[in-house]
Structure formats: structure tokens, C-alpha cells
Design a protein around this motif. Structure first.
Motif: not given
Lengths: 264, 211, 493
Positions: B197-198, B181, B178, B176, B143-145, B133, B147, B138-141
Motif C-alpha cells: 500500500g502507500p 502506512p 487504515i 477500508t 487509495t491503494l496503488v 469509498h 505511493d 473514491g474506489r478502493r484501488a
């Protein structure tokens, strides 16, 4: 060590061990002071009660080169649990005696393959057989494929694969009565797998497991016999030639009456 | 007595029987996978990431722009972290840079179709991408929200196994890891890709400049 | 909760449950075996994993103090909880301080163990489970039955029914065209939970590991619900059992390799999140950590049982356990079912306590055939069979002073008496030989091979002969045969 279960309930297994070992040139003794390995007490939680039984064990077997037993469970008990009981007793002499007997205690297939170095024991058993590796042989002692190798070398024997072989049959000592419903559910699944193989005979290295699975098979009228590994390995051509009608009160058929029999 | 003092006191009492030498006993070192040439490590990484049903593509540095454009083909709004300098985004997309001027709220992020980021480490044996991050991720959110996550990994960032990755990572930063998916096996143990997650992970493995 | 044998009987009668469990445990067993098989030095990895956890436990006080110090330095607030009640009170106080009436939760065994959801509900705070299986359990008004897959006892048709019936009352309803396809059910959960994630102010989690030297918490998950709860809310409370500590960052290595392969049968789980306190500009800006005892120090004090605290909650032992496979998790009466539950619950609660709850706990160490399959798969080498046997001894010892006579104790004493002297055993065998002759004459059942057997026996014998025949005792014991045929070697009989 014949084991208490074999002594009282399955003497033919003990006789088979004697015949087999003597056939292989081993000098066999049955120290009459022996009783039980104390596993029933230990596994149910009665450690104080186990102390005199372990004492009896080490006194009976002290001084022998090897203690051979037709039971993975009892060998496992001697090797893995006697030290716990000795510690409980607080008696250093008992602990020392356990240290002498425990490493010299062998399950039959270990003794044959590792100590005697034989795989072909000269047996003849003209039947279709499936083999259940009992949990304590498999996981507590790690006998691996020794019993299978011994069985594969038996003339006339056709070995068929048992599905889910490594799964527990559900006996588990007092588990079989304390949790009898679960025990029976496990035994029924094991029996189903045994029936599915089409084998005439189920072989294992522990009569306690066989009495459980055999009891389920018998209640289901499955027509499958249960026979201890030792009895298969002790069988010879002469036994088969004299095969008696199926009425003898033995767990194993396919051989002549054994009383007093001595095969060098 | 405070809960803290009492719990610590119970711990000490519970361990009273443990000899000092038992405490000092050295932990055995965890085994390592055998060393192998780096190109094989990268091959394994790609194979293992693909095993999770992620999209994996390898490309040269000068192909990266086209590959990113292709990966974003179905997206209209894309968010990128503020420090993603190396990656050129295709024209015709609405590109939002997180933090310029404001960071996106959760609902705003939810209205974005895709995110493009770099990575910190790739782990071959497990098929894992680790984000620390930094500004290019970028911030954790981020790569999370959204799709679709398009993640650019440079070949030189790929290591053989977990023990090779840990010393490269700073635990003070949020991380994070990963591996494919988002997925679940909660229904009859049958694996379904894409829960929270995506639902699509697209990994672009970029060749080293010299090679 | 009834004792294990009674609860198991109920579960065994549920054929749908047994079918669901057999299918699920077989599937996951096979997956695990495949990914473990591809690691050349798995045994060495297990040894390393066990050693890491063991070394952490043997110096737990020091590691906990360091963890607290590093967490505090990183901006987190550390709380200590002696028991479940204290831990729940901390979480409730944080939620109240922010004036919320709901929190979103990452699947966490510790919060399930302490009954956090119920405690929050009593304060008017809804705790939304966001793991798919936990959601299924929560919506179904059910209890978890597996550590990793809490709804393992449910099949897809049952899950579809639960979603259709219950989702609307909890938020976004299930779509009208909901089928029982796993992908469709997962999509319904995604839509249902997303609105909760986007609006949540407070998140609640546990942790798989807590690194003392860096103050780092680690959460291992698959779906991304964990990441949602750990990063989107403004406030995060993590309830962490004190046994979750590992000393160093590098010590995570064997554990991160062991856990996913043992647990879901994957090389790595889809998402692992690590964080150390507060990160400015990223994720929750108020971070609380509750260090939980609730019986763990009791287990730590047990010299043999201490190793159970190495458990990393992978549930490999459940998946291979022949007892669990047939009874399911509910029979164990705890969020920790299966072999690990059969030791962890008695170790944390203590054995030999009065009342039905004590009897339930005391029944757990006996809920095993001691087959050893659990030890074989445990990634941190917890010798569960040995701990079970040791706990059985503790149960027996705890009841030695009880008033009243217990049949089992009498039987064991009698057996020990006859096994302590071969002459007594020989006498007993002669008696059983007489019984055998009677049975041989009167028995209606004949075993294949011709031996007579007992059919259904009354009284205590019924536990055996309800579904199993029992061979009749032989006329002559081995001992008697040996004495008769080898008189020269006869000693004192």
C-alpha cells in the motif's frame, strides 16, 4: 494433604508444613488414608483410573475444615479436575463429595495468607534465594504474590529476581518423560536463569518442579540447592544455629534434625 | 445430498446437546473507554495516528489548501476521487479525476504519484481512519496503488473508539480501515513501513468550522 | 510426519532455529504485553469476545443460512464444501472458467489448511502467495511455522538468500544490490509482486470474520497485499471456514479490538477491508464465497473442544508457549501449530485413528506441559489446557481396546491401584525406601545439600536421567514418620 510425591520422596517438606502450621496454632492431622490427588492419571488421559484415586481423596479428607497441601499443582487438581473425574464416574455421591472438598483445598501460601491472615510466619533463613512461581500456582490457582510476600517477611533471607520467572520450567508431569527432549530444553533455560541470579537457593512451592530443575542444576554441577517454600518458612533461628554439615540427606539444609520436633 | 444440506445437517447434529437457554444466553456488552471531551479525543487521534509513523497535521479550514499543496510537494501526477469538492488542489500538478471521463486502469493508477481523499470516520483509541469509498473518497484501488495518500479528516468525524465507529458505518458499502502506512513485521519481527500500500500516509485533521 | 516428540527432537537440535524463534517470540510477546496493558478493561473485553464467538457457534446453522442469503442478495455466489477436496475444486473451477493460469492470494489459514496451492498446481494454475512471509515460505519451498508470521523460523540472512536464489524463476528477480536489511528485502518483495497484482484476473482470499446479518466478509492485514488481491482482480474467491461467522455488525467490536493487540501487538493493524458481495464500479464484479466444513463440525460436536472454534487465529498462544518457542511450528505437522494446533488438529481430524498419521495426531495433545500461558493470553478465552487434558482422555479411551500391552497404560493402572488404597502406597514406599538405601550407599551423585541421587539410569528411567539427576528415595516416607512419631493419631496402619 502431603501429596504422593512429598510422602514418598520429600518427607522433609511434609514435616516442615506440620511444624509451620503447628507453630501458627493450627491443629494438624494427617489422615493416613490419603494417597494422591489423581493428577498424574488425569493429565495423562487415564480418567477411569483416576476415579478410585479421587474417591480415596474425598473419603480421606471429608469432614476437615481445610485441606492444606504444599503443592499448587495438587491443589489445582483437587479444585479444577476432581469434578471432571466425578462426572466421568457417573456417581452423584462422588460428585457431591468433590463439591465439599474441592473448595476447601488450599495451596500452602493461600492458606497462610488468606485463611490464617499471616505474612510473617516468624521464619529465619539466612540465604540468598530466588523464587520460581510454578505454573499451576500462578495460573491455575492464581496465588499471585502471596509466596513472595511470605518470603520477603523471612528474616535473613535475601530475595533476588529470577528472569523469566513466570515461564514454565518444563516439568509438566508425564510431559517430562513423554516429551523429555523439550522438557529438558525448557529446564536448561530455567536453570540458566537461576544460575544467572547468583542465588544459593532456588525456592518453589512444588517439589515436582524442583526435582526437575534441581535435577538439571545438579547435572550441571551448578551448586544451587533447591528448597521447597514450606521448608524455608518452617526454618527458625534455632535451626540455623544447629546447622549441620552439608551431608544430611535432606533437600533443605540449614536446620537441625527434625524427627519428633515440636515447636508450639 | 448437497454439500449445503450435509454441512448444515452436521452443524445441527453437532449442536444437539446445546440447551435452548444456553443459546439464548445474552452476550456481555463490550466495555467502553471513559467519556472525555471531544477536543481530547481529537488530540488522542492525532497522537495515535502519528505513532504509526504516519504524518499528522492539524489545520484550520482556510489553511487546508496550503497544507495539501505542501503534502503533495514531491508529486507530479495526482489522482482525486470525483466527489472531492472541498479540497482545492495547488496549480502546477497534473490532476486526474477518477471516472472523468473514464476510471483508471491498474497500470494507469500505478503511474500516479499521490492520491487525495476525504474520510468517513476517525477512531482515536486505535489511530484509525475509515474510508467508506463514497464519492469524496473514491474506489478502493485509488487509495491503494499510489505511493502517497493524503487523507483529510474533519475533527467532527473523529470518535473515541471502535464501538463508536461501527454504528456510523454501513456494512453494505465496502470499507477500508487504515491505521498508518502499509507495514510488515515479517522479517525478524522488525517493523518496516511500506510494502504494497502507500508508503506514506499523510493525515490532515481539519478544525471544525465553528471552532 | 513423525509424532511430535520425534519431530521436536529434530527441531531442538537446530540451534539457528531456536535462536530465531526465541528472538521473535520474545519481541512479539513484549509488544503484545505493552498494548494489552494500556486497555483498562482487557478482561471484560476478552469476555465479550468469547461471548460473541460462543453465541455465534451455538446458533451456527441459523447464522450460516442468513449469511448465505445476504451474500446472495448482495450479488455473491455461495458454495458449500464438505471437505478440502470440494473447496479446492470450487476454486479451480472458477479459475478455469476465466481461463487463467495464475491467481494471487491473500494470506489465508483456510486455504493453507486445504492445500489449495498444491491442488491448483495440479490443474496447471500457479497460486502466488503475496504476504511477505508466505512469499518467503513459498519461494523457499518451505512450510509455514507460525500462524501470523509463517517465516518466523527464518532470519534476514536466510531470507536474502532465498530471494536472490528463487525470485527470478517466479517473476521479477531480486535486485543485484539486495542486502539483508528488512526494509530492502520488503522493497524487493514490493517490486516482485506489483507486476503480479497489476495483471491478476482472479484473487483468492480467506476471511477473518463473516457477518451473518449483513453478508459482510472482513480481512485483517498489514501490508496491503490483501487490499491488492481483494480489489484489483475482476474475480474474487474467498474460502471461509464456517466458524468465522459472527451474528451482527456490532459484534465485530470486541473482536476488532482484541485481534490486533493479541496478534501483532498493535492497537490496530494497518489495513482492514470489509465488503458485502459485489459493489458496482468498485473491485471484483464476480464474487464467490466457499463455506468450508473440513472437520469443523466434528470439532463443534465436541462439548469440551467446541470452544476451540472461537479461535480468531491471532497466534498469541504460540508466542507465549514455552514448547512452541523451543520446537517451532514444523514439529506440529500442520498449518495450525502451537497450543491451538495441539487441540484444533485432533478436534478437526479426530483422535484414535490407525497408522502413522493417526499416531501423529494423537501425539499433539501431549505436546504441552499444561503451563496455562496460552489460556492466559487467549483473546477469546479458549481454555486450551482443559481441552488438552480432555483430548488426552479421548486418546487413551480410543486405544483401550488395542491389542498389545502399552507400558504407560500398565504403569497408570499400577499407580491407580496403589493410590486407591493407602496401605498399598505405604508398601510401595517401604520398597522404595529400600531402593533409596541402596542408592544412598552406591550412588555416585550427591545433590547440593548432601542428598544422594541417581545419575544416568538405563531403560525407561533414561528419559528422566538423560540430562537430570534424580534424588534417591528417602529411608523413611512421611507416612512412616508420622506413624512413628504420632502413634496416638495412628489409625489403621
Amino acid at each position: 494433604m502431603v501429596t504422593c510425591v512429598n510422602d514418598a520422596m520429600f518427607p522433609e517438606t511434609g514435616k516442615a508444613v506440620v511444624r509451620l502450621l503447628e507453630r501458627l496454632g493450627v491443629e494438624v492431622d494427617f489422615p493416613a488414608a490419603q494417597t494422591c490427588c489423581a493428577q498424574p492419571m488425569v493429565n495423562t488421559g487415564y480418567l477411569d483410573e483416576a476415579v478410585p484415586v479421587v474417591r480415596t481423596f474425598v473419603e480421606a479428607f471429608d469432614g476437615y475444615d481445610a485441606v492444606v497441601t504444599p503443592s499448587g499443582s495438587c491443589a489445582g487438581s483437587a479444585r479444577h479436575q476432581h469434578a471432571i473425574v466425578a462426572r466421568r464416574s457417573g456417581d452423584p455421591a462422588l460428585a457431591a463429595a468433590v463439591e465439599r472438598t474441592a473448595p476447601r483445598t488450599y495451596e500452602l501460601s493461600e492458606f497462610l495468607v488468606d485463611v490464617l491472615g499471616v505474612v510473617d510466619v516468624g521464619a529465619y533463613f539466612p540465604h540468598t534465594v530466588t523464587y520460581h512461581p510454578t505454573c499451576h500456582s500462578l495460573r491455575m490457582l492464581g496465588v499471585g504474590d502471596r509466596p513472595r510476600r511470605l518470603l520477603e517477611a523471612v528474616r535473613g533471607l535475601r530475595l533476588v529476581e529470577l528472569p523469566g520467572a513466570a515461564e514454565c520450567c518444563g516439568f509438566g508431569g508425564t510431559f517430562a518423560v513423554k516429551n523429555s527432549d523439550t522438557s529438558i530444553a525448557m529446564g536448561a533455560d530455567k536453570a540458566r536463569h537461576v544460575r544467572g541470579t547468583g542465588a544459593e537457593v532456588l525456592v518453589a512451592g512444588d517439589n515436582s518442579c524442583l526435582v526437575h530443575v534441581g535435577g538439571v542444576l545438579s547435572r550441571q554441577q551448578a551448586g544451587v540447592r533447591v528448597v521447597h517454600l514450606a521448608e524455608v518458612l518452617a526454618s527458625t533461628e534455632e535451626d540455623a544455629a544447629d546447622e549441620p554439615p552439608q551431608t544430611s540427606p535432606a533437600t533443605a539444609v540449614g536446620r537441625a534434625p527434625l524427627q519428633g520436633e515440636r515447636t508450639p | 445430498m448437497s454439500a449445503r444440506e450435509e454441512v448444515l445437517g452436521r452443524v445441527r447434529a453437532a449442536l444437539a446437546d446445546v440447551a435452548p437457554q444456553a443459546r439464548a444466553a445474552v452476550a456481555p456488552t463490550a466495555p467502553r473507554v471513559p467519556e472525555r471531551p471531544h477536543h481530547e479525543v481529537v488530540d488522542l487521534f492525532c497522537e495515535r495516528v502519528a505513532d504509526y509513523r504516519a504524518v499528522v497535521e492539524r489545520c484550520a479550514v482556510d489553511e487546508l489548501g496550503d497544507r495539501v499543496a505542501a503534502a503533495l510537494a514531491g508529486a507530479a501526477r495526482v489522482v482525486v476521487p470525483p466527489g472531492l469538492a472541498d479540497v482545492a488542489l495547488p496549480p502546477g500538478l497534473t490532476v486526474v479525476v477518477d471516472g472523468e471521463p473514464d476510471v483508471l486502469g491498474a497500470a494507469e493508477l500505478d503511474a500516479v504519484d499521490a492520491v487525495v481523499t476525504a474520510a468517513r470516520v476517525g477512531i482515536a483509541e486505535t489511530g484509525t481512519v475509515v474510508l467508506d469509498h463514497a464519492p469524496d473518497q473514491g474506489r478502493r484501488a485509488l487509495t491503494l496503488v499510489p505511493d502517497l495518500h493524503v487523507c483529510v479528516v474533519r475533527e467532527e468525524q473523529v470518535v473515541a473508539d471502535v464501538p463508536d465507529a461501527l454504528p456510523l458505518l454501513d456494512p453494505a458499502r465496502p470499507l477500508t480501515w487504515i491505521s498508518g502506512p502499509s507495514a510488515t513485521s515479517d522479517i525478524e519481527l522488525s517493523r518496516v513501513e511500506g510494502v504494497h500500500g502507500p508508503r506514506t500516509l499523510h493525515v490532515l485533521v481539519v478544525a471544525d468550522r465553528e471552532g | 510426519m513423525p509424532a511430535f516428540p520425534a519431530a521436536a527432537r529434530v527441531a531442538l537440535a537446530d540451534t539457528q532455529l531456536r535462536h530465531n524463534l526465541a528472538h521473535a517470540t520474545r519481541t512479539i510477546r513484549d509488544k503484545r504485553a505493552a498494548v494489552v496493558g494500556e486497555v483498562a478493561q482487557w478482561e471484560a473485553l476478552r469476555l465479550a469476545g468469547a461471548a460473541v464467538k460462543e453465541s455465534a457457534l451455538l446458533d451456527l446453522d441459523r447464522h450460516l443460512e442468513q449469511l448465505e442469503e445476504r451474500l446472495t442478495a448482495a450479488g455473491a455466489t455461495v458454495h458449500w464444501a464438505r471437505d478440502a477436496e470440494e473447496a479446492c475444486a470450487v476454486v479451480a473451477a472458477v479459475a478455469r472458467a476465466h481461463g487463467v493460469d495464475e491467481v494471487v492470494k491473500v494470506k489465508s489459514m483456510a486455504t493453507a489448511e486445504i492445500g489449495l496451492n498444491e491442488a491448483l498446481a495440479a490443474e496447471g494454475i500457479a497460486a502466488w502467495e503475496t504476504d511477505l512471509a508466505e512469499l518467503i515460505v513459498q519461494l523457499g519451498g518451505d512450510l509455514p511455522s507460525h500462524i501470523l508470521v509463517p517465516a518466523i523460523h527464518r532470519n534476514r540472512a536466510e531470507i536474502r538468500e532465498i530471494f536472490r536464489r528463487e525470485m527470478a524463476a517466479a517473476g521479477r528477480p531480486a535486485p543485484d544490490d539486495l542486502t539483508d536489511e528488512p526494509a530492502v528485502l520488503a522493497a524487493a518483495a514490493r517490486a516482485h509482486l506489483r507486476e503480479k497484482f497489476l495483471r491478476a484476473k482472479v484473487g483468492v482470499s480467506g476471511a477473518n470474520f463473516a457477518v451473518a446479518e449483513s453478508g459482510t466478509l472482513v480481512v485483517v492485514e498489514s501490508e496491503g497485499n490483501g487490499r491488492m488481491c481483494l480489489t484489483l482482480p475482476e474475480v474474487l474467491v474467498s474460502v471461509v471456514g464456517i466458524e468465522k461467522v459472527v451474528p451482527t455488525w456490532e459484534a465485530l467490536d470486541p473482536l476488532l479490538r482484541l485481534l490486533p493487540r493479541s496478534s501483532t501487538g498493535e492497537r490496530m493493524n494497518p489495513y482492514t477491508s470489509t465488503w458485502s458481495g459485489v459493489t458496482p464500479g468498485d473491485g471484483p464484479q464476480e464474487v464467490h464465497v466457499v463455506l468450508l466444513d473440513a472437520g469443523r463440525t466434528r470439532a463443534l460436536a465436541d462439548e469440551v473442544g467446541r470452544q476451540a472454534l472461537r479461535c480468531i487465529r491471532c497466534s498469541a498462544c504460540l508466542n507465549v508457549c514455552p514448547v512452541y518457542e523451543r520446537t517451532g511450528g514444523h514439529a506440529y505437522g500442520s498449518v495450525y501449530p502451537g497450543p491451538i494446533g495441539a487441540i484444533l488438529n485432533p478436534l478437526m481430524k479426530g483422535v484414535g485413528q490407525a497408522g502413522p498419521e493417526g499416531a501423529q495426531t494423537d501425539s499433539l495433545p501431549y505436546a504441552s506441559s499444561l503451563c496455562g500461558a496460552c489460556f492466559e493470553v487467549c483473546p477469546v478465552r479458549i481454555d486450551i489446557p482443559s481441552v488438552l487434558v480432555d483430548l488426552r482422555a479421548q486418546v487413551v479411551d480410543a486405544h483401550r481396546g488395542d491389542r498389545g500391552v502399552k507400558g504407560e497404560a500398565v504403569a497408570m493402572r499400577a499407580a491407580a491401584w496403589s493410590f486407591s488404597d493407602a496401605r498399598r502406597l505405604a508398601w510401595a514406599e517401604r520398597a522404595s525406601g529400600v531402593a533409596g538405601r541402596v542408592l544412598t550407599r552406591l550412588g555416585r551423585t550427591t545433590l547440593p545439600g548432601g542428598r544422594r541421587a541417581a545419575g544416568r539410569l538405563p531403560g525407561p528411567g533414561a528419559a528422566w536421567t538423560g540430562a537430570r539427576d534424580l534424588p534417591a528415595p528417602p529411608r523413611e516416607s512421611f507416612r512412616a514418620w508420622w506413624a512413628r512419631t504420632r502413634p496416638t493419631q495412628e489409625d489403621d496402619r
